[in-house]
Design an enzyme around this catalytic site. Structure first.
Site, PDB file in Angstrom:
ATOM      1  N   LYS A 173       0.949  -1.095  -0.157  1.00  0.00           N
ATOM      2  CA  LYS A 173      -0.118   0.036   0.010  1.00  0.00           C
ATOM      3  C   LYS A 173       0.745   1.198  -0.021  1.00  0.00           C
ATOM      4  O   LYS A 173       1.622   1.587   1.081  1.00  0.00           O
ATOM      5  CB  LYS A 173      -0.895   0.198   1.221  1.00  0.00           C
ATOM      6  CG  LYS A 173      -2.297   0.395   1.031  1.00  0.00           C
ATOM      7  CD  LYS A 173      -2.276   2.046   0.647  1.00  0.00           C
ATOM      8  CE  LYS A 173      -2.005   3.016   1.912  1.00  0.00           C
ATOM      9  NZ  LYS A 173      -1.806   4.403   1.571  1.00  0.00           N
ATOM     10  N   GLU A 248       8.881   1.169  11.492  1.00  0.00           N
ATOM     11  CA  GLU A 248       9.869   2.336  11.340  1.00  0.00           C
ATOM     12  C   GLU A 248       9.008   3.584  11.299  1.00  0.00           C
ATOM     13  O   GLU A 248       8.633   3.871  10.346  1.00  0.00           O
ATOM     14  CB  GLU A 248      10.644   1.909   9.813  1.00  0.00           C
ATOM     15  CG  GLU A 248      11.248   0.304  10.030  1.00  0.00           C
ATOM     16  CD  GLU A 248      12.130   0.310   8.938  1.00  0.00           C
ATOM     17  OE1 GLU A 248      12.353   0.838   8.034  1.00  0.00           O
ATOM     18  OE2 GLU A 248      13.158  -0.779   9.104  1.00  0.00           O
ATOM     19  N   CYS A 282      13.834  10.428   7.303  1.00  0.00           N
ATOM     20  CA  CYS A 282      13.527   9.802   8.542  1.00  0.00           C
ATOM     21  C   CYS A 282      14.745   9.989   9.465  1.00  0.00           C
ATOM     22  O   CYS A 282      14.741  10.436  10.727  1.00  0.00           O
ATOM     23  CB  CYS A 282      12.909   8.327   8.844  1.00  0.00           C
ATOM     24  SG  CYS A 282      13.931   7.185   7.811  1.00  0.00           S
ATOM     25  N   GLU A 381       8.904  15.826  15.178  1.00  0.00           N
ATOM     26  CA  GLU A 381       9.541  16.012  13.928  1.00  0.00           C
ATOM     27  C   GLU A 381       8.811  16.786  13.082  1.00  0.00           C
ATOM     28  O   GLU A 381       7.564  16.708  12.811  1.00  0.00           O
ATOM     29  CB  GLU A 381       9.206  14.148  13.417  1.00  0.00           C
ATOM     30  CG  GLU A 381       9.849  14.099  11.925  1.00  0.00           C
ATOM     31  CD  GLU A 381       9.687  12.568  11.564  1.00  0.00           C
ATOM     32  OE1 GLU A 381       8.230  12.492  11.879  1.00  0.00           O
ATOM     33  OE2 GLU A 381      10.669  12.020  11.251  1.00  0.00           O
TER      34      GLU A 381
HETATM   35  P1  NAD Z   1       2.124   8.432   7.698  1.00  0.00           P
HETATM   36  O1  NAD Z   1       2.222   7.666   8.990  1.00  0.00           O
HETATM   37  O2  NAD Z   1       1.128   9.560   7.321  1.00  0.00           O
HETATM   38  O3  NAD Z   1       1.525   7.375   6.538  1.00  0.00           O
HETATM   39  C1  NAD Z   1       2.507   6.321   6.041  1.00  0.00           C
HETATM   40  C2  NAD Z   1       1.706   5.165   5.355  1.00  0.00           C
HETATM   41  O4  NAD Z   1       0.594   5.022   6.112  1.00  0.00           O
HETATM   42  C3  NAD Z   1       0.732   5.752   4.312  1.00  0.00           C
HETATM   43  O5  NAD Z   1       0.778   4.826   3.139  1.00  0.00           O
HETATM   44  C4  NAD Z   1      -0.705   6.056   4.681  1.00  0.00           C
HETATM   45  O6  NAD Z   1      -1.615   5.949   3.693  1.00  0.00           O
HETATM   46  C5  NAD Z   1      -0.602   4.630   5.869  1.00  0.00           C
HETATM   47  N1  NAD Z   1      -1.679   4.983   6.845  1.00  0.00           N
HETATM   48  C6  NAD Z   1      -2.091   6.086   7.224  1.00  0.00           C
HETATM   49  N2  NAD Z   1      -3.040   5.917   8.159  1.00  0.00           N
HETATM   50  C7  NAD Z   1      -3.079   4.418   8.306  1.00  0.00           C
HETATM   51  C8  NAD Z   1      -4.047   3.390   8.917  1.00  0.00           C
HETATM   52  N3  NAD Z   1      -4.840   3.941   9.676  1.00  0.00           N
HETATM   53  N4  NAD Z   1      -4.152   2.294   8.896  1.00  0.00           N
HETATM   54  C9  NAD Z   1      -3.094   1.874   7.800  1.00  0.00           C
HETATM   55  N5  NAD Z   1      -2.253   2.413   7.086  1.00  0.00           N
HETATM   56  C10 NAD Z   1      -2.515   3.854   7.286  1.00  0.00           C
HETATM   57  O7  NAD Z   1       3.528   8.854   7.237  1.00  0.00           O
HETATM   58  P2  NAD Z   1       4.103   9.886   6.195  1.00  0.00           P
HETATM   59  O8  NAD Z   1       3.690  11.325   6.392  1.00  0.00           O
HETATM   60  O9  NAD Z   1       3.453   9.178   4.903  1.00  0.00           O
HETATM   61  O10 NAD Z   1       5.530   9.604   6.206  1.00  0.00           O
HETATM   62  C11 NAD Z   1       6.114  10.459   6.951  1.00  0.00           C
HETATM   63  C12 NAD Z   1       6.938   9.696   8.307  1.00  0.00           C
HETATM   64  O11 NAD Z   1       7.337   8.486   7.914  1.00  0.00           O
HETATM   65  C13 NAD Z   1       7.731  10.242   9.099  1.00  0.00           C
HETATM   66  O12 NAD Z   1       7.202  10.576  10.367  1.00  0.00           O
HETATM   67  C14 NAD Z   1       8.831   9.792   9.020  1.00  0.00           C
HETATM   68  O13 NAD Z   1       9.972  10.124  10.016  1.00  0.00           O
HETATM   69  C15 NAD Z   1       8.358   8.364   8.806  1.00  0.00           C
HETATM   70  N6  NAD Z   1       9.491   7.329   8.151  1.00  0.00           N
HETATM   71  C16 NAD Z   1      10.277   6.766   8.963  1.00  0.00           C
HETATM   72  C17 NAD Z   1      11.308   5.956   8.336  1.00  0.00           C
HETATM   73  C18 NAD Z   1      12.171   4.989   9.262  1.00  0.00           C
HETATM   74  O14 NAD Z   1      12.528   3.917   8.545  1.00  0.00           O
HETATM   75  N7  NAD Z   1      12.030   5.002  10.532  1.00  0.00           N
HETATM   76  C19 NAD Z   1      11.471   6.056   7.092  1.00  0.00           C
HETATM   77  C20 NAD Z   1      10.899   6.937   6.319  1.00  0.00           C
HETATM   78  C21 NAD Z   1       9.782   7.752   7.087  1.00  0.00           C
END
Ligand code: NAD
Length: 490
Positions: A173, A248, A282, A381
């Protein structure tokens, strides 16, 4: 690309209910594609296709097949690298030179895990004359892979490659703000000969397509990368079916610069570490802690560098920072800067729309000083080109500031004092620490965060700890005593 569909059982498909959403170019606001807006019905179909492929194809049982296919995926990514880069730049605003690096890294992930596919070994625990105990690793089944919008292709490869190498099938997804490179990835995977249904994509919004994937009773494992709060929601909804989860999550990683460090190299790493990938990284070193004796001079040099970063058209090879992913995200980053100003912080450099860039989600890279540890801009963040800087006095204060947030993804230490470097690296509450180094990662090493930055580690063999089930087999090779119940002397 005009249309981005789901990939279900080897066929590209619209949503059952035909709904779509639009993805836009963050540099111009222009519409890029109509994307299928998935829901539970589409997730059901994708999971059924993945289940069928897992049980009926040779995939789960044939590591050589997996290795050969994944090698071909890597070759396909490299062959079509220009297409991937173009799509990624248009869809995310990543500067083109950095998108090239990310595409190459995505290919490297597939090459690396192609090799790992044939090295999925177990362990033996001999008990001489009595038993032989050994472990076997087996694929688990259908994995749900949920990815964020930053560096989408690279992060998708980071999950898809080990998941498939271990013999699972999956439903990916992708994030709704950057859905397009997944389509090319699906094409590359199909061209590489991966059996139909082993790799599926359901596009859509988190609550509509991600949530049913997490709640699905026949998806035993979820690998998620995204925000900490989303991770918490996913863990809660996966609890009913006792899902295995890899999380992550977010970060607010410190960069600690001691006075004895190589300050030229530290400066280069500080600037690159937070402003590369548009600050949407991240592991960004987004909190700079500088020893007080050198703080004023270091900040002065840093400010000059930040002001000179070239911001603009991400398709221009000279651009260092492009637009933020979405106008909502730009607003969020601007709100952090406003609140910091209101609380008394100084936005020393940047933080406004760069002159000459009238449209698109552009923000001049910001350097924020005069902050207090409890301010939101220090604690939370921001996920944009924003660096907060503060001085410290002595190692103890540096450590307490560095560890003084809920996150613990990465940490960076700059010092030439050997014992302090190691002492400090061990004391940092972080999943990964770099010493006198920018964020260079060996694919064999574990990746993941401490505290609110995640659960579990992926990378190298650690990925297999997540993507496989381990069975322990205890075999008698002698005649050990077996208690005799139900046998009574008359
Ligand atoms: P997000 O949590 O908003 O979304 C991530 C994914 O989850 C998307 O595909 C979204 O559609 C999905 N999602 C949202 N709500 C959901 C639910 N209720 N159930 C299932 N799936 C759901 O994150 P974002 O804004 O897309 O990404 C940025 C974040 O990702 C930042 O916090 C960043 O630090 C983190 N990140 C972490 C790493 C790591 O390896 N630790 C790497 C890259 C990004």
């Amino acid at each position: 690309m005009r249309k981005a569909q789901h990939l279900i059982g080897g066929r590209w498909a619209d949503s059952r209910d035909k709904r779509t959403f639009e993805t836009v170019n963050p540099a111009t606001g222009a519409a890029l594609a109509e994307v299928a807006r998935g829901s539970a019905a589409d997730v059901d179909l994708a999971v059924a296709a993945a289940e069928r492929a897992f049980s009926e194809s040779r995939w789960a049982k044939d590591p050589e097949l997996r290795a050969a296919c994944l090698r071909r995926v890597a070759e396909g990514l490299l062959r079509r690298q220009a297409d991937f880069v173009q799509i990624e730049v248009l869809d995310t605003g990543l500067p083109i030179t950095q998108a090239q690096g990310q595409a190459a890294r995505a290919a490297a992930n597939f090459t690396f895990f192609a090799e790992m596919a044939t090295q999925m070994t177990g362990e033996t625990y001999p008990q001489p004359g009595r038993f032989l105990n050994y472990t076997v690793r087996k694929p688990v089944g259908v994995a749900g892979l949920i990815t964020p919008w930053n560096t989408p292709l690279m992060l998708e490869s980071w999950k898809v490659a080990p998941c498939l190498a271990a013999g699972n099938s999956c439903v990916l997804k992708p994030a709704e703000w950057s859905p397009l490179s997944a389509v090319l990835l699906g094409e590359a995977i199909a061209e590489a000969g991966v059996p139909e249904g082993i790799f599926n994509i359901v596009q859509g919004l988190g609550e509509e397509a991600g949530a049913p994937l997490v709640a699905h009773p026949r998806v035993p494992l979820i690998s998620f990368t995204g925000e900490t709060t989303t991770g918490q929601t996913i863990i809660r909804s996966g609890a009913e079916h006792l899902k295995r989860v890899s999380m992550e999550l977010g970060g607010k990683s410190p960069v600690v610069v001691f006075a004895d460090a190589d300050l030229n190299r530290a400066l280069d790493a500080v600037v690159f570490g937070v402003y590369s990938l548009n600050g949407e990284r991240c592991t960004a070193g987004s909190r700079l802690l500088v020893e007080d004796s050198i703080y004023p001079a270091f900040i002065e040099r840093l400010a000059r560098r930040v002001a000179a970063i070239s911001v603009g058209d991400p398709t221009d090879p000279g651009t260092e920072v492009g637009p933020l992913i979405h106008k909502e995200h730009l607003k969020r980053v601007q709100a952090y800067l406003k609140q910091a100003r209101d609380e008394g912080a100084t936005v020393l450099v940047g933080g406004e729309r760069p002159p000459g860039l009238k449209s698109g989600n552009f923000l001049a890279p910001a350097l924020v000083t005069d902050v207090q540890p409890e301010m939101r801009i220090v604690q939370e963040e921001v996920f944009g080109p924003v660096l907060v800087a503060m001085p410290f006095h002595g190692e103890a204060e540096a450590l307490s500031l560095a560890n003084g947030v809920r996150y613990g993804l990465a940490g960076y230490v700059w010092t030439n004092e050997l014992t302090r470097a190691h002492r400090f690296a061990h004391a940092l509450e972080a999943g990964m620490v770099w010493v006198n180094s920018q964020n260079v990662r060996d694919l064999r090493t574990p990746f993941g965060g401490a505290k609110d930055s995640g659960i579990g580690r992926e990378g190298g063999r650690y990925s297999f700890d997540f993507y496989t089930e381990t069975t322990t087999v205890q075999v008698a090779i002698g005649s050990h005593a077996i208690p005799k119940f139900g046998v009574h002397p008359d």
